[in-house]
Enzyme design. Sequence first.
Site, mmCIF file in Angstrom:
data_model
loop_
_atom_site.group_PDB
_atom_site.id
_atom_site.type_symbol
_atom_site.label_atom_id
_atom_site.label_comp_id
_atom_site.label_asym_id
_atom_site.label_seq_id
_atom_site.Cartn_x
_atom_site.Cartn_y
_atom_site.Cartn_z
ATOM 1 N N TRP A 101 0.913 -1.164 -0.126
ATOM 2 C CA TRP A 101 0.092 -0.109 -0.109
ATOM 3 C C TRP A 101 0.864 1.142 -0.084
ATOM 4 O O TRP A 101 0.486 2.203 -0.650
ATOM 5 C CB TRP A 101 -0.924 0.001 1.095
ATOM 6 N N ASP A 168 -1.931 6.962 6.387
ATOM 7 C CA ASP A 168 -2.919 5.706 5.997
ATOM 8 C C ASP A 168 -3.157 4.838 7.071
ATOM 9 O O ASP A 168 -2.398 3.844 7.526
ATOM 10 C CB ASP A 168 -2.471 4.948 4.901
ATOM 11 N N LYS A 192 -12.253 -1.810 6.243
ATOM 12 C CA LYS A 192 -11.359 -3.039 7.055
ATOM 13 C C LYS A 192 -11.739 -3.058 8.585
ATOM 14 O O LYS A 192 -11.952 -4.018 9.321
ATOM 15 C CB LYS A 192 -9.899 -2.517 7.302
HETATM 16 C C1 PLP Z 1 -7.324 -2.056 1.828
HETATM 17 C C2 PLP Z 1 -6.153 -0.891 1.839
HETATM 18 C C3 PLP Z 1 -5.841 0.247 0.874
HETATM 19 C C4 PLP Z 1 -6.852 0.356 -0.189
HETATM 20 O O1 PLP Z 1 -8.133 0.692 0.033
HETATM 21 P P1 PLP Z 1 -8.932 0.956 -1.100
HETATM 22 O O2 PLP Z 1 -10.300 1.495 -0.100
HETATM 23 O O3 PLP Z 1 -9.525 -0.310 -1.863
HETATM 24 O O4 PLP Z 1 -8.457 1.855 -2.116
HETATM 25 C C5 PLP Z 1 -5.080 1.108 1.108
HETATM 26 N N1 PLP Z 1 -4.069 1.089 2.301
HETATM 27 C C6 PLP Z 1 -4.162 0.093 3.398
HETATM 28 C C7 PLP Z 1 -3.176 0.428 4.388
HETATM 29 C C8 PLP Z 1 -5.257 -0.879 2.956
HETATM 30 O O5 PLP Z 1 -5.204 -1.853 4.092
#
Ligand code: PLP
Length: 353
Positions: A101, A168, A192
């Site tokens: 990511w 993030d 998540k």
């Molecule tokens: C799942 C995830 C993403 C991607 O998220 P989307 O909503 O599918 O764009 C980005 N960063 C992390 C840490 C993730 O777990």
Amino acid sequence: MKKHNFSAGPSILPQEVLKQASEAVIDFNGLGLSLVEISHRSKDFIAVMDNAQALVKELLEVPEGYSVLFLQGGASTEFLMAPYNLLTEGGKAAYVDTGAWSSKAIKEAKNFGETIVVASSKDKGYSYIPKGYDIPNDVDYIHFTSNNTIFGTQLKEFPGGNALKVVDMSSDIFSRKIDVSQFDVIYAGAQKNMGPSGTTLVIVKDAIFGTSGRTIPSMLDYAVHAKAGSMFNTPPVFPVYVSMLTLEWLKEKGGIDAIEKINNEKAALLYNEIDSNPSFVGFAAKEDRSNMNVTFTLADESKKEKFDALAAEAGISGINGHRSVGGYRASIYNAMPIESIQVLVNAMQEVNK
Ligand SMILES: *Cc1c(COP(=O)(O)O)cnc(C)c1O
């Protein structure tokens, strides 16, 4: 039979939340109308948005001077919104590369200007969190991924310094106490640990608006969304509503302090099994282990068929590791009860019998 859901994302939500959400899809607030067929400008939906934002502020103790937004486009759109809003023409962005990511975020930042990687754990397959690196004084911002969903590592603390900080938190937001004032932009895809996919929570410090000096298309401009109270265009009404319900559930459970304690217990149960069971090996460096995504492999691949059968028989779902890592990954987000982890631990013990 109800499965034990270890999916990495979209992932487990509390049963009571799913029940309430399904009822609101048929008849919301006794209106005789579905949640998904009323105006987002109706007082009933405005109350949902207000409540969702207030719950975020309360649970994370968001200080004054920050806006709480529920945007669309996933965390992946934040990979480009962050540089669009923060990286100046001719400026420089710093990234800590801790996995897939982070790498995707870096790729997007490069579209906007010079992007440097100040630390990376790529040399060891992203199995640890780099530490002790310097952050240059001349960067516009530094970007972290707080929890590496695929590799099962987690930043236990964030470096200080004067640079603006973007993080993030897609896969560990609301799982542990954080100091929001340390950060300028926090973003997290809902799917998540907060709700269904379709909305991204962004907590942004109002003082950063206009930082990049760029002309930003409205939909990608944090200031535009903040000014409109996250209602610049039609918000993702269903994901926002379900996120609100999950945050209410979390508040009733005692909030972040209570869930963090439970999350620590849940993770300890599983990691203790990995460390004491001769059939399994943990993937991540011990001090960097994630409390949300637990990655491990079999010490002896010949036991795969047996373990997979035991897991399936026990109703365990979603533990296959990401295709880039292999092995297993048990995602144990807030809504995962410790009883389900015990079921997994039992299956791991059965392998040796
Ligand atoms: C799942 C995830 C993403 C991607 O998220 P989307 O909503 O599918 O764009 C980005 N960063 C992390 C840490 C993730 O777990």
